[in-house]
Design a protein around this motif. Structure first.
Motif, PDB file in Angstrom:
ATOM      1  N   MET A 202      10.287  -9.047  17.954  1.00 11.95           N
ATOM      2  CA  MET A 202      10.366  -9.595  16.451  1.00 11.95           C
ATOM      3  C   MET A 202       9.078 -10.308  16.236  1.00 11.95           C
ATOM      4  SD  MET A 202      13.488  -8.853  15.452  1.00 11.95           S
ATOM      5  CE  MET A 202      13.262  -7.384  16.552  1.00 11.95           C
ATOM      6  N   VAL A 203       8.540 -10.770  17.021  1.00 15.19           N
ATOM      7  CA  VAL A 203       6.976 -11.607  16.978  1.00 15.19           C
ATOM      8  C   VAL A 203       6.092 -10.283  16.786  1.00 15.19           C
ATOM      9  CG1 VAL A 203       5.136 -12.440  18.125  1.00 15.19           C
ATOM     10  CG2 VAL A 203       7.585 -13.494  18.055  1.00 15.19           C
ATOM     11  N   GLU A 204       5.802  -9.238  17.680  1.00 16.87           N
ATOM     12  CA  GLU A 204       5.045  -8.209  17.328  1.00 16.87           C
ATOM     13  C   GLU A 204       5.364  -7.461  16.399  1.00 16.87           C
ATOM     14  OE1 GLU A 204       2.485  -7.951  19.259  1.00 16.87           O
ATOM     15  OE2 GLU A 204       3.053  -9.979  20.252  1.00 16.87           O
ATOM     16  N   MET A 205       6.395  -7.249  15.601  1.00 15.58           N
ATOM     17  CA  MET A 205       6.729  -6.420  14.654  1.00 15.58           C
ATOM     18  C   MET A 205       6.245  -7.187  13.248  1.00 15.58           C
ATOM     19  SD  MET A 205      10.509  -4.719  15.266  1.00 15.58           S
ATOM     20  CE  MET A 205      10.781  -3.979  13.938  1.00 15.58           C
ATOM     21  N   ALA A 206       6.387  -8.528  13.418  1.00 11.91           N
ATOM     22  CA  ALA A 206       6.183  -9.219  12.263  1.00 11.91           C
ATOM     23  C   ALA A 206       4.499  -9.217  12.040  1.00 11.91           C
ATOM     24  CB  ALA A 206       6.540 -10.907  12.487  1.00 11.91           C
ATOM     25  N   LYS A 207       3.720  -9.219  13.273  1.00 10.41           N
ATOM     26  CA  LYS A 207       2.304  -9.137  13.319  1.00 10.41           C
ATOM     27  C   LYS A 207       1.826  -7.629  12.844  1.00 10.41           C
ATOM     28  CE  LYS A 207       1.110 -11.843  17.571  1.00 10.41           C
ATOM     29  NZ  LYS A 207       0.893 -11.524  18.841  1.00 10.41           N
ATOM     30  N   ALA A 208       2.745  -6.591  13.243  1.00 12.23           N
ATOM     31  CA  ALA A 208       2.431  -5.564  12.737  1.00 12.23           C
ATOM     32  C   ALA A 208       2.346  -5.047  11.461  1.00 12.23           C
ATOM     33  CB  ALA A 208       3.327  -4.328  13.674  1.00 12.23           C
ATOM     34  N   TYR A 214       6.229 -17.328  12.011  1.00 12.06           N
ATOM     35  CA  TYR A 214       6.957 -18.397  11.978  1.00 12.06           C
ATOM     36  C   TYR A 214       8.029 -18.174  10.862  1.00 12.06           C
ATOM     37  CZ  TYR A 214       9.113 -22.748  10.544  1.00 12.06           C
ATOM     38  OH  TYR A 214      10.009 -23.779  10.222  1.00 12.06           O
ATOM     39  N   GLY A 215       7.559 -17.622   9.718  1.00 15.30           N
ATOM     40  CA  GLY A 215       8.295 -17.535   8.484  1.00 15.30           C
ATOM     41  C   GLY A 215       9.153 -16.112   8.632  1.00 15.30           C
ATOM     42  N   TYR A 216       8.973 -15.251   9.310  1.00 20.61           N
ATOM     43  CA  TYR A 216       9.837 -14.274   9.434  1.00 20.61           C
ATOM     44  C   TYR A 216      10.924 -14.488  10.316  1.00 20.61           C
ATOM     45  CZ  TYR A 216      11.705  -9.563  10.666  1.00 20.61           C
ATOM     46  OH  TYR A 216      12.502  -8.613  10.791  1.00 20.61           O
ATOM     47  N   LEU A 217      10.643 -15.268  11.463  1.00 24.82           N
ATOM     48  CA  LEU A 217      11.632 -15.685  12.551  1.00 24.82           C
ATOM     49  C   LEU A 217      12.528 -16.746  11.732  1.00 24.82           C
ATOM     50  CD1 LEU A 217       9.642 -16.518  15.751  1.00 24.82           C
ATOM     51  CD2 LEU A 217      10.982 -14.601  15.273  1.00 24.82           C
ATOM     52  N   LYS A 218      12.079 -17.662  10.810  1.00 22.33           N
ATOM     53  CA  LYS A 218      13.041 -18.559  10.186  1.00 22.33           C
ATOM     54  C   LYS A 218      13.808 -17.732   9.062  1.00 22.33           C
ATOM     55  CE  LYS A 218      12.576 -22.768   7.122  1.00 22.33           C
ATOM     56  NZ  LYS A 218      13.036 -22.218   6.061  1.00 22.33           N
ATOM     57  N   GLU A 242      10.628  -3.712   1.608  1.00 18.34           N
ATOM     58  CA  GLU A 242       9.719  -3.912   0.114  1.00 18.34           C
ATOM     59  C   GLU A 242      10.043  -5.544  -0.037  1.00 18.34           C
ATOM     60  OE1 GLU A 242      10.811  -1.548  -2.927  1.00 18.34           O
ATOM     61  OE2 GLU A 242      10.012   0.204  -1.847  1.00 18.34           O
ATOM     62  N   LYS A 243      11.273  -5.960   0.052  1.00 17.08           N
ATOM     63  CA  LYS A 243      11.499  -7.428  -0.316  1.00 17.08           C
ATOM     64  C   LYS A 243      10.626  -8.351   0.626  1.00 17.08           C
ATOM     65  CE  LYS A 243      15.105 -10.687  -0.096  1.00 17.08           C
ATOM     66  NZ  LYS A 243      16.706 -11.121   0.157  1.00 17.08           N
ATOM     67  N   LEU A 244      10.436  -8.161   2.021  1.00 13.63           N
ATOM     68  CA  LEU A 244       9.757  -9.031   2.871  1.00 13.63           C
ATOM     69  C   LEU A 244       8.104  -8.899   2.548  1.00 13.63           C
ATOM     70  CD1 LEU A 244      11.627  -8.760   6.154  1.00 13.63           C
ATOM     71  CD2 LEU A 244      11.122 -10.844   4.594  1.00 13.63           C
ATOM     72  N   GLN A 245       7.862  -7.711   2.139  1.00 16.35           N
ATOM     73  CA  GLN A 245       6.440  -7.423   1.851  1.00 16.35           C
ATOM     74  C   GLN A 245       5.793  -8.013   0.853  1.00 16.35           C
ATOM     75  OE1 GLN A 245       4.007  -5.783   3.915  1.00 16.35           O
ATOM     76  NE2 GLN A 245       5.457  -5.880   5.295  1.00 16.35           N
ATOM     77  N   SER A 246       6.790  -8.019  -0.309  1.00 15.60           N
ATOM     78  CA  SER A 246       6.369  -8.798  -1.657  1.00 15.60           C
ATOM     79  C   SER A 246       6.278 -10.140  -1.341  1.00 15.60           C
ATOM     80  CB  SER A 246       7.553  -8.588  -2.680  1.00 15.60           C
ATOM     81  OG  SER A 246       8.706  -8.892  -2.519  1.00 15.60           O
ATOM     82  N   ILE A 247       7.091 -10.897  -0.374  1.00 15.38           N
ATOM     83  CA  ILE A 247       6.906 -12.402  -0.486  1.00 15.38           C
ATOM     84  C   ILE A 247       6.324 -12.904   0.956  1.00 15.38           C
ATOM     85  CG2 ILE A 247       9.034 -12.526  -1.513  1.00 15.38           C
ATOM     86  CD1 ILE A 247      10.433 -12.949   1.206  1.00 15.38           C
ATOM     87  N   LYS A 248       5.475 -11.880   1.664  1.00 16.50           N
ATOM     88  CA  LYS A 248       4.788 -12.282   3.139  1.00 16.50           C
ATOM     89  C   LYS A 248       3.807 -13.220   2.640  1.00 16.50           C
ATOM     90  CE  LYS A 248       1.542  -8.384   2.976  1.00 16.50           C
ATOM     91  NZ  LYS A 248       0.940  -7.309   3.705  1.00 16.50           N
ATOM     92  N   ASN A 249       3.154 -13.293   1.405  1.00 17.64           N
ATOM     93  CA  ASN A 249       2.200 -14.553   1.348  1.00 17.64           C
ATOM     94  C   ASN A 249       3.048 -15.977   1.074  1.00 17.64           C
ATOM     95  OD1 ASN A 249      -0.040 -12.714   1.643  1.00 17.64           O
ATOM     96  ND2 ASN A 249       0.021 -12.085  -0.385  1.00 17.64           N
ATOM     97  N   ARG A 250       4.268 -15.936   0.921  1.00 12.93           N
ATOM     98  CA  ARG A 250       4.928 -17.120   0.606  1.00 12.93           C
ATOM     99  C   ARG A 250       5.827 -17.677   1.599  1.00 12.93           C
ATOM    100  NH1 ARG A 250       8.062 -15.849  -4.425  1.00 12.93           N
ATOM    101  NH2 ARG A 250       7.865 -13.724  -3.713  1.00 12.93           N
ATOM    102  N   MET A 251       5.887 -16.762   2.762  1.00  9.61           N
ATOM    103  CA  MET A 251       6.820 -16.990   3.877  1.00  9.61           C
ATOM    104  C   MET A 251       6.355 -18.210   4.764  1.00  9.61           C
ATOM    105  SD  MET A 251       7.922 -13.319   5.143  1.00  9.61           S
ATOM    106  CE  MET A 251       9.264 -14.071   6.197  1.00  9.61           C
TER     107      MET A 251
END
Length: 251
Positions: A202-208, A214-218, A242-251
């Motif tokens: 999950m950590v590496e997928m979030a990076k990629a 931390y925001g993605y794990l939470k 698309e949902k996560l990509q649209s809010i990634k700067n706010r996570m």
């Protein structure tokens, strides 16, 4: 010996290079909240030194910016449910002989009846699997924050929640796993090994996918994937959605 003039000298061409432009502050701090601090002129200095007239504000000028560090803090949230009763039924005016009482539903605990929350478990995972910080060091950090949480408890949180992340997706990220593994000798159980593998994924997928780790794990712990979710709901939890990509700067 005298050089033969018929031989041409070899030309050496130095490739032109351009100096890398320094990143502007806006680029360096684009993920941070900006707080504007306006420094007013002291009242005693707002009097014109020439004629003594009260001066008026005519504008403001940007001077500089600075990065401020706010240490992590912890707080305890105590959940209470509320009970509602029907006064009419209580007085025997309704169609039932028993009083009608309904309680508000408290959110389900992340780990049994323990104090773990999505934010605490996500932070524990982020520190261990993204920053390579062993649990015994995290135990010391939690103590500094004012919470007595043992490394065993932290490990159980990870094993219990893995953190929810199983989705049969994999990422070619064995190098970060091996680097982090140097900070602890071995996993204490099969479940611990599985937990490490899944959370690392999950950590590496979030990076990629450019997500805040931390925001993605939470986010995953708050939404807890399960077998009752539809394919569409599960797809929205994937880091490329698309949902996560649209809010990634706010996570």
């Amino acid at each position: 010996m005298e050089q033969d003039p018929s031989l041409l000298e070899e030309e050496t061409v130095i490739k032109e290079h351009t100096r890398k432009k320094k990143a502007a502050h806006e680029e360096l701090f684009k993920g941070l909240k900006v707080e504007k601090a306006v420094i007013p002129l002291p009242e005693e200095d707002q009097i014109c030194p020439v004629c003594g007239t009260q001066m008026v504000l005519i504008g403001e000028e940007y001077v500089r910016r600075e990065l401020e560090f706010i240490p992590a803090t912890c707080k305890v949230i105590e959940y209470y449910s509320q009970s509602y009763g029907c006064p009419s039924c209580k007085e025997g005016l309704g169609d039932t002989e028993k009083p009608v009482i309904i309680k508000s539903q408290v959110p389900t605990a992340l780990v049994g009846k323990g104090p773990a929350s999505a934010s605490t478990v996500a932070w524990t995972m982020y520190q261990k699997y993204a920053n390579g910080l062993p649990l015994y060091r995290q135990e010391k950090d939690w103590k500094q924050y004012g919470a007595q949480i043992s490394r065993t408890t932290l490990a159980n949180w990870i094993i219990y929640c893995w953190c929810s992340f199983t989705n049969n997706l994999s990422e070619n990220a064995i190098r970060p796993f091996a680097v982090g593994r140097k900070n602890w000798l071995f996993s204490s159980s099969v479940d611990a090994s599985n937990a490490s593998a899944v959370v690392y994924t999950m950590v590496e997928m979030a990076k990629a996918h450019g997500l805040n780790i931390y925001g993605y794990l939470k986010f995953l712990l708050e939404h807890r994937p399960d077998k009752d979710m539809t394919d569409k709901q599960l797809a929205e939890l994937a880091p490329w959605s698309e949902k996560l990509q649209s809010i990634k700067n706010r996570m």
